[in-house]
Design a protein around this motif. Sequence first.
Motif, PDB file in Angstrom:
ATOM      1  N   UNK A   1       4.050  -8.838  -2.287  1.00 15.95           N
ATOM      2  CA  UNK A   1       5.235  -9.388  -1.609  1.00 15.95           C
ATOM      3  C   UNK A   1       4.869 -10.431  -0.557  1.00 15.95           C
ATOM      4  N   UNK A   2       5.684 -11.482  -0.471  1.00 16.75           N
ATOM      5  CA  UNK A   2       5.515 -12.470   0.586  1.00 16.75           C
ATOM      6  C   UNK A   2       6.228 -11.973   1.838  1.00 16.75           C
ATOM      7  N   UNK A   3       5.548 -12.060   2.965  1.00 16.02           N
ATOM      8  CA  UNK A   3       6.130 -11.597   4.223  1.00 16.02           C
ATOM      9  C   UNK A   3       5.917 -12.668   5.285  1.00 16.02           C
ATOM     10  N   UNK A   4       6.786 -12.675   6.301  1.00 17.17           N
ATOM     11  CA  UNK A   4       6.592 -13.609   7.404  1.00 17.17           C
ATOM     12  C   UNK A   4       5.622 -12.997   8.414  1.00 17.17           C
ATOM     13  N   UNK A   5       5.289 -13.748   9.457  1.00 16.65           N
ATOM     14  CA  UNK A   5       4.294 -13.286  10.421  1.00 16.65           C
ATOM     15  C   UNK A   5       4.775 -12.038  11.173  1.00 16.65           C
ATOM     16  N   UNK A   6       6.051 -11.953  11.451  1.00 16.29           N
ATOM     17  CA  UNK A   6       6.563 -10.776  12.165  1.00 16.29           C
ATOM     18  C   UNK A   6       6.317  -9.511  11.352  1.00 16.29           C
TER      19      UNK A   6
ATOM     20  N   UNK B   1       3.434   7.425   0.907  1.00 16.41           N
ATOM     21  CA  UNK B   1       2.775   7.309   2.198  1.00 16.41           C
ATOM     22  C   UNK B   1       1.900   6.057   2.213  1.00 16.41           C
ATOM     23  N   UNK B   2       1.949   5.322   3.321  1.00 15.73           N
ATOM     24  CA  UNK B   2       1.163   4.100   3.449  1.00 15.73           C
ATOM     25  C   UNK B   2      -0.328   4.422   3.387  1.00 15.73           C
ATOM     26  N   UNK B   3      -1.077   3.620   2.637  1.00 10.31           N
ATOM     27  CA  UNK B   3      -2.520   3.890   2.512  1.00 10.31           C
ATOM     28  C   UNK B   3      -3.236   2.664   1.975  1.00 10.31           C
ATOM     29  N   UNK B   4      -4.522   2.559   2.287  1.00 10.55           N
ATOM     30  CA  UNK B   4      -5.397   1.576   1.672  1.00 10.55           C
ATOM     31  C   UNK B   4      -6.020   2.193   0.423  1.00 10.55           C
ATOM     32  N   UNK B   5      -6.378   1.347  -0.543  1.00 12.95           N
ATOM     33  CA  UNK B   5      -7.028   1.842  -1.754  1.00 12.95           C
ATOM     34  C   UNK B   5      -7.907   0.737  -2.331  1.00 12.95           C
ATOM     35  N   UNK B   6      -8.795   1.134  -3.218  1.00 12.30           N
ATOM     36  CA  UNK B   6      -9.654   0.185  -3.923  1.00 12.30           C
ATOM     37  C   UNK B   6      -8.821  -0.451  -5.025  1.00 12.30           C
ATOM     38  N   UNK B   7      -8.568  -1.763  -4.898  1.00 10.79           N
ATOM     39  CA  UNK B   7      -7.703  -2.438  -5.865  1.00 10.79           C
ATOM     40  C   UNK B   7      -8.344  -2.565  -7.238  1.00 10.79           C
ATOM     41  N   UNK B   8      -9.663  -2.345  -7.338  1.00 10.06           N
ATOM     42  CA  UNK B   8     -10.342  -2.460  -8.634  1.00 10.06           C
ATOM     43  C   UNK B   8     -10.110  -1.231  -9.503  1.00 10.06           C
ATOM     44  N   UNK B   9     -10.164  -0.037  -8.900  1.00 15.96           N
ATOM     45  CA  UNK B   9     -10.021   1.180  -9.715  1.00 15.96           C
ATOM     46  C   UNK B   9      -8.991   2.156  -9.167  1.00 15.96           C
TER      47      UNK B   9
ATOM     48  N   UNK C   1     -16.268 -13.133   4.293  1.00 15.05           N
ATOM     49  CA  UNK C   1     -15.479 -13.199   3.075  1.00 15.05           C
ATOM     50  C   UNK C   1     -15.465 -11.819   2.426  1.00 15.05           C
ATOM     51  N   UNK C   2     -14.418 -11.530   1.669  1.00 11.30           N
ATOM     52  CA  UNK C   2     -14.246 -10.217   1.037  1.00 11.30           C
ATOM     53  C   UNK C   2     -14.942 -10.211  -0.317  1.00 11.30           C
ATOM     54  N   UNK C   3     -15.798  -9.216  -0.543  1.00  8.96           N
ATOM     55  CA  UNK C   3     -16.542  -9.115  -1.801  1.00  8.96           C
ATOM     56  C   UNK C   3     -15.862  -8.204  -2.817  1.00  8.96           C
ATOM     57  N   UNK C   4     -15.028  -7.312  -2.365  1.00  7.40           N
ATOM     58  CA  UNK C   4     -14.360  -6.367  -3.265  1.00  7.40           C
ATOM     59  C   UNK C   4     -12.884  -6.293  -2.885  1.00  7.40           C
ATOM     60  N   UNK C   5     -12.008  -6.412  -3.870  1.00 10.84           N
ATOM     61  CA  UNK C   5     -10.569  -6.430  -3.594  1.00 10.84           C
ATOM     62  C   UNK C   5     -10.131  -5.144  -2.896  1.00 10.84           C
ATOM     63  N   UNK C   6      -9.277  -5.306  -1.916  1.00  7.28           N
ATOM     64  CA  UNK C   6      -8.704  -4.134  -1.254  1.00  7.28           C
ATOM     65  C   UNK C   6      -7.188  -4.176  -1.419  1.00  7.28           C
ATOM     66  N   UNK C   7      -6.588  -3.006  -1.516  1.00  5.52           N
ATOM     67  CA  UNK C   7      -5.139  -2.904  -1.677  1.00  5.52           C
ATOM     68  C   UNK C   7      -4.529  -2.074  -0.572  1.00  5.52           C
ATOM     69  N   UNK C   8      -3.255  -2.316  -0.313  1.00  2.00           N
ATOM     70  CA  UNK C   8      -2.542  -1.545   0.703  1.00  2.00           C
ATOM     71  C   UNK C   8      -1.124  -1.282   0.231  1.00  2.00           C
ATOM     72  N   UNK C   9      -0.743  -0.007   0.219  1.00  2.00           N
ATOM     73  CA  UNK C   9       0.615   0.424  -0.112  1.00  2.00           C
ATOM     74  C   UNK C   9       1.375   0.694   1.173  1.00  2.00           C
TER      75      UNK C   9
ATOM     76  N   UNK D   1       8.058  -2.276  -2.188  1.00  2.00           N
ATOM     77  CA  UNK D   1       7.948  -1.648  -3.503  1.00  2.00           C
ATOM     78  C   UNK D   1       6.605  -1.933  -4.163  1.00  2.00           C
ATOM     79  N   UNK D   2       6.024  -3.107  -3.890  1.00  2.00           N
ATOM     80  CA  UNK D   2       4.754  -3.479  -4.492  1.00  2.00           C
ATOM     81  C   UNK D   2       3.635  -3.419  -3.452  1.00  2.00           C
ATOM     82  N   UNK D   3       2.414  -3.151  -3.908  1.00  2.00           N
ATOM     83  CA  UNK D   3       1.288  -3.131  -2.964  1.00  2.00           C
ATOM     84  C   UNK D   3       0.845  -4.538  -2.591  1.00  2.00           C
ATOM     85  N   UNK D   4       0.123  -4.635  -1.503  1.00  2.00           N
ATOM     86  CA  UNK D   4      -0.509  -5.880  -1.077  1.00  2.00           C
ATOM     87  C   UNK D   4      -1.980  -5.814  -1.489  1.00  2.00           C
TER      88      UNK D   4
END
Length: 250
Positions: A91-96, A1-9, A26-34, A39-42
């Motif tokens: 993953x690299x993605x285009x603007x669309x 399931x798509x979700x955001x998560x703390x990329x640090x822990x 500016x971003x102070x703490x890394x954020x991740x998104x599945x 297959x890989x998170x952003x």
Amino acid sequence: MARFFDAADGGPLRLELRSLDGRDFTVLRRIGYDSDRHAEPFVVPADRETFATDLASVPRLLTWLVPRSGVFLPAAVLHDALTEPGQHLGPEVDRVEADRLFREAMIGLGTGTVRAWLMWSAVTATTMWLAPQLTRRVALVLTLGLVLVLGGLATLDLLDLWDVLPWMGQRPLVAELVWGAVFAVLVPWVLSLTWGRLWPAGTILGVALALLWHITAVLAGLYLTYLALERAVSGPAGARGEHARWSPPG
């Protein structure tokens, strides 16, 4: 399931931002998104001097409908990182695809479906404008331009100032409102077919513009009045929108 998560822990998302000038952050703490589509998170890295986000890029006239921040804020930060080369890991993605992930992430965060699709349509318009194909820019200008022109003509027809649109004409007020609403949907849909696979965005944006034409025009008049008054009282604004401090005479 798509979700955001703390990329640090790997735990729940913690969005920490630092203001640069009141508009960019500016971003102070890394954020991740599945995403289920990849297959890989952003991951949006932290403390990058080359990356800044302006949150949701919403024109001031439309912040009554779509605010610049809210529950969708992490999705806006992710979208800014995905659309700037080299500003995310994964993953690299285009603007669309970045736009589609923006919509998916907003809905996953709890943003209302209507608002999420409206915001997706708005960023898709930017994607159309920045596309290397001239045909996409022409389709964008054609759609928005014709909707604005026809909206203005429909208003003049409704006020019996100029009888020019065949679907309006000399009809009772209720009939003119009904036919006006029908063509406010039909015309943008037809024009959106020039957008190719992005036609849903063209339809949504065109219909929203047609239906909100009068509200936007009134708000534009009020906003311009405010700007003129502010300039007269506070003087010209600086590069960042700041005014010199004003003190009353005496």
